[in-house]
Design an enzyme around this catalytic site. Structure first.
Site, mmCIF file in Angstrom:
data_model
loop_
_atom_site.group_PDB
_atom_site.id
_atom_site.type_symbol
_atom_site.label_atom_id
_atom_site.label_comp_id
_atom_site.label_asym_id
_atom_site.label_seq_id
_atom_site.Cartn_x
_atom_site.Cartn_y
_atom_site.Cartn_z
ATOM 1 N N HIS A 180 31.874 59.255 52.101
ATOM 2 C CA HIS A 180 31.649 59.211 53.549
ATOM 3 C C HIS A 180 32.898 59.677 54.265
ATOM 4 O O HIS A 180 34.009 59.387 53.823
ATOM 5 C CB HIS A 180 31.288 57.782 53.992
ATOM 6 C CG HIS A 180 30.605 57.745 55.315
ATOM 7 N ND1 HIS A 180 31.292 57.780 56.498
ATOM 8 C CD2 HIS A 180 29.289 57.720 55.624
ATOM 9 C CE1 HIS A 180 30.420 57.764 57.492
ATOM 10 N NE2 HIS A 180 29.208 57.734 56.998
ATOM 11 N N ASP A 218 22.785 56.476 52.548
ATOM 12 C CA ASP A 218 21.648 57.225 52.002
ATOM 13 C C ASP A 218 21.330 56.870 50.562
ATOM 14 O O ASP A 218 20.239 57.126 50.071
ATOM 15 C CB ASP A 218 21.914 58.730 52.106
ATOM 16 C CG ASP A 218 21.985 59.148 53.560
ATOM 17 O OD1 ASP A 218 21.097 58.739 54.316
ATOM 18 O OD2 ASP A 218 22.925 59.851 53.938
HETATM 19 N N1 COA Z 1 30.469 63.440 44.882
HETATM 20 C C1 COA Z 1 31.573 63.911 44.264
HETATM 21 N N2 COA Z 1 32.748 64.134 44.875
HETATM 22 C C2 COA Z 1 32.811 63.853 46.178
HETATM 23 C C3 COA Z 1 31.715 63.358 46.881
HETATM 24 C C4 COA Z 1 30.516 63.141 46.187
HETATM 25 N N3 COA Z 1 29.435 62.698 46.809
HETATM 26 N N4 COA Z 1 32.076 63.169 48.182
HETATM 27 C C5 COA Z 1 33.343 63.548 48.269
HETATM 28 N N5 COA Z 1 33.801 63.968 47.066
HETATM 29 C C6 COA Z 1 35.140 64.460 46.781
HETATM 30 C C7 COA Z 1 35.257 65.921 47.191
HETATM 31 O O1 COA Z 1 34.895 66.793 46.158
HETATM 32 C C8 COA Z 1 36.706 66.016 47.565
HETATM 33 O O2 COA Z 1 37.450 66.150 46.389
HETATM 34 P P1 COA Z 1 38.677 67.181 46.349
HETATM 35 O O3 COA Z 1 39.669 66.609 47.328
HETATM 36 O O4 COA Z 1 39.102 67.141 44.912
HETATM 37 O O5 COA Z 1 38.138 68.497 46.790
HETATM 38 C C9 COA Z 1 37.032 64.654 48.157
HETATM 39 O O6 COA Z 1 36.068 63.756 47.593
HETATM 40 C C10 COA Z 1 36.938 64.615 49.667
HETATM 41 O O7 COA Z 1 35.691 65.174 50.048
HETATM 42 P P2 COA Z 1 35.449 65.920 51.419
HETATM 43 O O8 COA Z 1 34.246 66.786 51.308
HETATM 44 O O9 COA Z 1 36.700 66.556 51.908
HETATM 45 O O10 COA Z 1 35.163 64.710 52.358
HETATM 46 P P3 COA Z 1 34.338 64.801 53.675
HETATM 47 O O11 COA Z 1 34.859 63.735 54.534
HETATM 48 O O12 COA Z 1 34.254 66.152 54.270
HETATM 49 O O13 COA Z 1 32.899 64.498 53.082
HETATM 50 C C11 COA Z 1 30.740 63.860 52.810
HETATM 51 C C12 COA Z 1 32.071 63.494 53.443
HETATM 52 C C13 COA Z 1 29.734 62.797 53.213
HETATM 53 C C14 COA Z 1 30.280 65.213 53.348
HETATM 54 C C15 COA Z 1 30.881 63.922 51.268
HETATM 55 O O14 COA Z 1 31.304 62.676 50.782
HETATM 56 C C16 COA Z 1 29.599 64.365 50.586
HETATM 57 O O15 COA Z 1 29.350 65.560 50.461
HETATM 58 N N6 COA Z 1 28.753 63.398 50.113
HETATM 59 C C17 COA Z 1 27.483 63.722 49.539
HETATM 60 C C18 COA Z 1 26.465 63.949 50.653
HETATM 61 C C19 COA Z 1 26.092 62.666 51.349
HETATM 62 O O16 COA Z 1 25.832 61.649 50.721
HETATM 63 N N7 COA Z 1 26.036 62.744 52.681
HETATM 64 C C20 COA Z 1 25.618 61.626 53.518
HETATM 65 C C21 COA Z 1 26.764 61.066 54.283
HETATM 66 S S1 COA Z 1 26.288 59.583 55.146
#
Ligand code: COA
Length: 425
Positions: free
Chosen positions: A297, A355
């Protein structure tokens, strides 16, 4: 256009003063020097940037706390109904008995859809994705709503209540139409949650099922400036009406980095199938550079507080339906994800978000996976409409700047003189 104040603090090269169209001025405003002078440089994704204020909800990501108008979600989830939350978000306070009855009557009276929209849904290809149908029909509701003397739709609390009332009717109607069944008309004596389940199946749900969906709606009702809510506020800030603003929110919700993650989490559970497959699945996904849907998140650095309530509900529903397949697989998947992600990046734990346990909860309620995002919307509409009204009450156009990093435009090249790849500025 950059503010005058910003340009005045710079040593502006000769010939660039003012905003005239001279070539020098143009090159200057495209230059790295100009970019550096911009007052704020933000992270991609607006991470950590405060873009406005709200009295509706607060996310305290570091400690995993979510409050609606000061009430903790941990207190609201087991005690309040979705209708009370709608009142809280739209009117600013929890209702007394009379106020709640008035709201319930209004919701009950507004649930039916305009006949032409129901007919239009009958002509939609049965393969259409439920979110596409929901977004289109919500937008279509504007066609049947009254306008004032200036030809504008009203964007007031009653329009908000109407949208909240109608959204589940659209989802349930499409659910039946695509199964080749006739839609079932809404009942005004049931709750938002109970009525949705009734319209899907034709049966008044058991109290456990109704409570589970009601609590799901409570948990999803608002979440500060998340992407879809921000989209709704941006639309409202242009003085677009509430139908347009909610349509923008629906469009933004659908991606799997936001509301679409619930449906994506369901597909994951379907693929994993049994708890034993969880760990190998996680390793395979992460080795392939992909993400575990429903984990992680932007705001919460600890476990999403909503996930705890949803997990408890998933466990309870599993007992009720006498099949813990969905719950047990989800639980094993969460454990495996945490273990493997921790192994790969010690100290950087990623937790289940809202989710994740939505998938077993809604699956055990018999709702198909591709409708989960629509159900999310049926809860979040309370927050979206509250935010639209809040934005309109003290509006200022939301219009940020961007740092232009493209080429400095060259002279126009006539088409005959362009190379095989065209011409770049
Ligand atoms: N599975 C695996 N790795 C994950 C992950 C997941 N669900 N969510 C984050 N990470 C990792 C990323 O790969 C990243 O690693 P890195 O630094 O080695 O590249 C790190 O954690 C940070 O992720 P980042 O995408 O920069 O964080 P964010 O704040 O932009 O992302 C989300 C938040 C929600 C977009 C992300 O956690 C995600 O894609 N989750 C899956 C989709 C989801 O469940 N969305 C609903 C949100 S309520």
């Amino acid at each position: 256009m950059p503010s005058k104040q910003a340009t005045e603090t710079l040593k502006v090269p000769k010939g660039v003063e003012g905003y005239g169209p001279s070539k020098e001025a143009h090159r200057y405003f495209c230059s790295p020097l100009w970019r550096k002078s911009l007052p704020t440089v933000v992270d991609r994704g607006l991470e950590g940037v405060v873009v406005g204020s709200t009295q509706l909800s607060n996310v305290e990501g570091a400690i995993g706390r979510l409050t609606y108008r000061g009430y903790d979600i941990d207190d609201l989830a087991p005690n309040a109904t979705f209708e009370e939350i709608v009142h809280l978000l739209l009117y600013g306070h929890l209702p007394n008995r009379h106020q709640l009855d008035v709201l319930k009557r209004e919701l009950g009276a507004c649930r039916a859809l305009p006949e032409p929209l129901l007919n239009a849904m009958q002509n939609v290809p049965k393969t259409a994705w439920p979110m596409d149908v929901l977004r289109t029909i919500v937008s279509g509701l504007a066609l049947f709503s009254p306008v004032n003397a200036q030809g504008e739709h009203l964007s007031d609390v009653h329009t908000a209540i109407e949208l909240i009332a109608k959204m589940p009717t659209i989802v349930a109607a499409w659910d039946r139409i695509r199964r080749g069944l006739d839609p079932i008309g809404p009942r005004s004596d049931l709750s938002q949650a109970g009525n949705f389940l009734y319209m899907r199946s034709g049966k008044v749900p058991h109290a456990i099922e109704e409570d589970a969906l009601d609590t799901y709606f409570v948990l999803l009702a608002d979440h500060s400036f998340n992407a879809s809510t921000f989209a709704a506020r941006v639309a409202a800030s242009t003085r677009a009406d509430i139908y347009a603003s909610v349509t923008a929110a629906l469009a933004t919700l659908q991606g799997d980095l936001h509301g679409g993650a619930a449906s994506a989490a369901y597909l994951t559970l379907e693929e994993v199938k049994t708890p034993e497959n969880a760990e190998p699945y996680v390793r395979e996904i992460l080795n392939g550079g992909q993400r575990i849907m429903g984990m992680g998140h932007r705001e919460y650095k600890v476990r999403d507080p909503r996930a705890r309530h949803l997990e408890a509900m998933a466990r309870e529903l599993a007992e009720y339906v006498g099949d813990d397949r969905w719950y047990a697989t989800a639980h094993a998947l969460e454990e495996a994800s945490r273990k493997v992600l921790q192994e790969r990046k010690p100290g950087n734990t990623i937790y289940a978000n809202v989710d994740f346990y939505t998938a077993p909860v809604l699956s055990d309620l018999g709702i198909p996976g591709d409708e989960f995002t629509c159900l999310f919307a049926c809860g979040r509409i309370a927050g979206w409409s509250g935010h639209v009204l809040e934005q309109l009450a003290d509006n200022r156009l939301i219009r940020p700047q961007a740092s232009y990093e493209g080429p400095v435009t060259g002279p126009y090249v006539p088409i005959e003189q362009r190379g095989t790849n065209g011409a770049r500025g």
